[in-house]
Every structure is written in C-alpha cells, then in structure tokens.
Design a protein around this motif. Structure first.
Motif, short mmCIF file in Angstrom:
data_model
loop_
_atom_site.label_atom_id
_atom_site.label_comp_id
_atom_site.label_asym_id
_atom_site.label_seq_id
_atom_site.Cartn_x
_atom_site.Cartn_y
_atom_site.Cartn_z
N LEU A 197 102.08 -33.20 26.62
CA LEU A 197 101.00 -34.14 26.26
C LEU A 197 99.73 -33.41 25.87
N LEU A 198 99.42 -32.33 26.61
CA LEU A 198 98.18 -31.60 26.30
C LEU A 198 98.30 -30.85 24.99
N SER A 199 99.49 -30.27 24.73
CA SER A 199 99.57 -29.51 23.49
C SER A 199 99.53 -30.45 22.28
N ASN A 200 100.06 -31.67 22.41
CA ASN A 200 99.89 -32.64 21.32
C ASN A 200 98.42 -32.98 21.14
N ALA A 201 97.75 -33.25 22.27
CA ALA A 201 96.33 -33.64 22.18
C ALA A 201 95.53 -32.54 21.48
N ILE A 202 95.84 -31.27 21.80
CA ILE A 202 95.13 -30.15 21.17
C ILE A 202 95.50 -30.07 19.69
N LYS A 203 96.82 -30.17 19.45
CA LYS A 203 97.33 -29.97 18.09
C LYS A 203 96.73 -30.98 17.09
N PHE A 204 96.49 -32.20 17.56
CA PHE A 204 96.01 -33.23 16.63
C PHE A 204 94.50 -33.44 16.72
N SER A 205 93.79 -32.49 17.35
CA SER A 205 92.32 -32.60 17.47
C SER A 205 91.64 -31.66 16.49
N PRO A 206 90.45 -32.04 16.00
CA PRO A 206 89.70 -31.12 15.12
C PRO A 206 88.99 -30.06 15.97
N PRO A 207 88.63 -28.93 15.38
CA PRO A 207 87.90 -27.91 16.14
C PRO A 207 86.62 -28.50 16.71
N GLY A 208 86.30 -28.06 17.92
CA GLY A 208 85.05 -28.53 18.55
C GLY A 208 85.26 -29.79 19.39
N ALA A 209 86.47 -30.40 19.31
CA ALA A 209 86.67 -31.67 20.02
C ALA A 209 86.99 -31.43 21.50
N ARG A 210 86.83 -32.49 22.27
CA ARG A 210 87.18 -32.41 23.69
C ARG A 210 88.47 -33.19 23.95
N VAL A 211 89.25 -32.67 24.90
CA VAL A 211 90.41 -33.43 25.39
C VAL A 211 90.13 -33.68 26.86
N GLU A 212 90.11 -34.96 27.24
CA GLU A 212 89.73 -35.28 28.62
C GLU A 212 90.96 -35.71 29.43
N ILE A 213 91.04 -35.15 30.62
CA ILE A 213 92.12 -35.54 31.54
C ILE A 213 91.47 -36.29 32.68
N GLU A 214 92.00 -37.45 32.99
CA GLU A 214 91.45 -38.22 34.11
C GLU A 214 92.59 -38.63 35.04
N THR A 215 92.26 -38.83 36.30
CA THR A 215 93.29 -39.32 37.23
C THR A 215 92.72 -40.52 37.97
N GLN A 216 93.63 -41.40 38.31
CA GLN A 216 93.20 -42.59 39.03
C GLN A 216 94.29 -42.94 40.04
N ALA A 217 93.90 -43.04 41.31
CA ALA A 217 94.90 -43.35 42.33
C ALA A 217 94.95 -44.85 42.54
N CYS A 218 96.13 -45.42 42.39
CA CYS A 218 96.31 -46.82 42.74
C CYS A 218 97.06 -46.83 44.06
N GLU A 219 97.52 -48.01 44.48
CA GLU A 219 98.12 -48.09 45.81
C GLU A 219 99.36 -47.19 45.95
N GLN A 220 100.29 -47.38 45.01
CA GLN A 220 101.57 -46.66 45.13
C GLN A 220 101.74 -45.55 44.10
N GLN A 221 100.82 -45.53 43.13
CA GLN A 221 100.99 -44.64 41.99
C GLN A 221 99.71 -43.86 41.72
N VAL A 222 99.88 -42.73 41.05
CA VAL A 222 98.70 -42.06 40.51
C VAL A 222 98.85 -42.09 39.00
#
Ligand code: ADP
Length: 272
Positions: free
Chosen positions: A159-184
């Motif tokens: 997933l990260l290499s796709n995000a990088i591959k399809f981004s223009p130079p200078g762009a940011r790729v953000e990773i976020e996490t969110q914990a729900c009751e049974q899942q992250v």
C-alpha cells in the motif's frame, strides 16, 4: 398429475439460463484478456531488470571499467537492485499461486502496530527519498493487532509503495490508525494521481492496472493489490479505498484488535 412444460424441461435454455451463459462467456473472455495483458506485463517486467543486469555484468566482465572503480560499483549496485526487483516479482507470482490454491500458511499472533509502521517506513525510506515523498507516521498509539508479522509487512509495503509511486515529488503520504472496539483501522492517504473512475471497480483484480500500456511511466504488475486483499482477508480483516482522480487516494485496512490484558473478558476461566 401436475406437469408443467417449461423451456428448460424440454431441453431449451430459458431466458435466465441464456443470460447466465452469456455472462459466463463474457467473464471468460475478460479473464482471457486479463491473462494476455498479464503475459505481456510480466514479460516486460522481467525483461527490463534482466536487460540491466545483463548489461552491467557484461561491462564489468569486459574489463573496460578496470580503472573506473566508482562506475563499476554503481553498475553492480544497479544490477543488485534489479535482482531484488526480479525476486520480488517472482515471489508475487508464487504468492498468487498459493493464495489461489488456498495453500498460503499464516502465523497469526499479536503484533505491535507502532513497531510495524516504523519498520515499514524504514524499509521504504530509500524509495520515498528517491521519489521525494514524505511518509508521515501517526503518533504511537500502543495498539496490538492479530496478524502474521511478515504478511502484514507485505500489506504495508504494497500500500505504501503504491502511495509513493503515484504521488508527485514533494507530496506527503499520511498513515493514520484508529482503534475501534474489535478492530484497528489503518488508513494510508496520498495526494497523487488518484484512480480513474472507470478503473476503480477493477483495482483489486489480479493483473489489473489503470495504465497497462508498455509505455507506461510506473512499473508494477497489477498483482500487489490482489495479493494484499487476499492476505488481509486471510488475516480476518477487511480492505477498501476511496479515490478522487487528480486529487489522491485513501486505502484503509482493518484487522482484529488485541485488547490489553486488563480489558479482556473478566469472567474467570472455566475449570478444567
Ligand atoms: P501495480 O502497482 O503493480 O500496478 P497494484 O495491484 O498494486 O499493481 O495496483 C493496481 C493498479 O491500481 C495500479 O497499477 C494503479 O493503476 C492503481 N493504484 C493502486 N494504488 C494506487 C494509488 N495509491 N494511486 C493511484 N493509483 C493506484
């Protein structure tokens, strides 16, 4: 005796059967087309790194670089990187094979999400640097998930290499996490090309690429997301995405959460 004569009972396909047959045929033609595209994509993907390895080794072997050690080294380094690319491609092909045969073995265990995100960022640091893309991790959240550590790394890397591959130079790729009751839930957002609307239904299909032409700018085989989805499902998770062409894409993965010991089911264990 009630005896209804239908088209099917006298051997004629009824309209529904006809529709099903037609759908079957068009699906088979589509899969045939995908396979043909696949053969040409894979041939291209195999030939490019092989040509570079062959060229580098030939030159190194010829002795012309005897007094140019710097150049010799950079050629050999390129050959090494291309060998790694080939290995990755062949591993993808083997994975697809095992996933299809239901033979991929997983070792599910509680893993530390923060640690895995840091590892993924380290592994992709040089790819991100080369593309001048900044990978932004979330603040440590102390979450644990149930997953196969190596296969989870593979999901992140895809997933990260796709995000990088399809981004223009200078762009940011953000990773976020969110914990729900049974899942992250893990979200990877890029601000790159986005995915053409017409291609969106095919994103997780094997061998599918929005741009599968031989002259396309980005490498890849169209196997990454198919493997990623199968792996996530095999780890009892789910995956999805949303994307606006020209603005970027957001992929999310949710996996079973491992609750901290003191919040787990407080009932006493049943006696033996
Ligand atoms: P590959 O990256 O090897 O082509 P994938 O299965 O990983 O194969 O992706 C399939 C296709 O989905 C890509 O070729 C691309 O067209 C599209 N795609 C995947 N991720 C992104 C993204 N983050 N941004 C834009 N397009 C994407």
């Amino acid at each position: 005796v009630h005896c209804e004569v239908t088209a099917a009972s006298v051997g004629l396909p009824d309209q529904r059967q006809l529709m099903l047959n037609l759908r079957d045929i068009s699906e088979r033609m589509r899969s045939e087309q995908l396979k043909n595209d696949f053969v040409s994509t894979v041939s291209h993907e195999l030939r490019t790194p092989l040509t570079s390895i062959y060229g580098a080794l030939r030159l190194a072997n010829s002795g012309v670089l005897h007094d140019q050690p710097e150049q010799a080294r950079s050629l050999l380094q390129a050959a090494e990187e291309n060998s790694q690319r080939l290995t990755a491609l062949i591993n993808d092909l083997l994975d697809i094979d095992k996933l299809e045969a239901g033979k991929l073995e997983l070792s599910l265990q509680p893993i530390d999400l923060d640690q895995h995100l840091q590892d993924a960022r380290r592994m992709l640091a040089s790819t991100a640097d080369e593309a001048e893309v900044h990978l932004q991790l979330p603040a440590p959240g102390g979450q644990r998930i149930m997953a196969d550590p190596q296969r989870f790394q593979q999901v992140l890397a895809n997933l990260l290499s796709n995000a990088i591959k399809f981004s223009p130079p200078g762009a940011r790729v953000e990773i976020e996490t969110q914990a729900c009751e049974q899942q992250v839930r893990l979200t990877i957002t890029d601000h790159g090309d986005g995915i053409p609307l017409a291609f969106q239904p095919n994103v997780f299909q094997r061998f599918a690429q929005a741009d599968a032409t031989a002259t396309r700018q980005r490498g890849g085989t169209g196997l990454g997301l198919a493997i990623t989805r199968s792996l996530v499902r095999a780890m009892h998770g789910a995956i999805g995405f949303s994307s606006t062409p020209g603005q970027g894409s957001r992929f999310w993965v949710s996996l079973p959460r491992v609750l901290p010991a003191n919040t787990q089911d407080p009932r006493p264990a049943a006696p033996d």
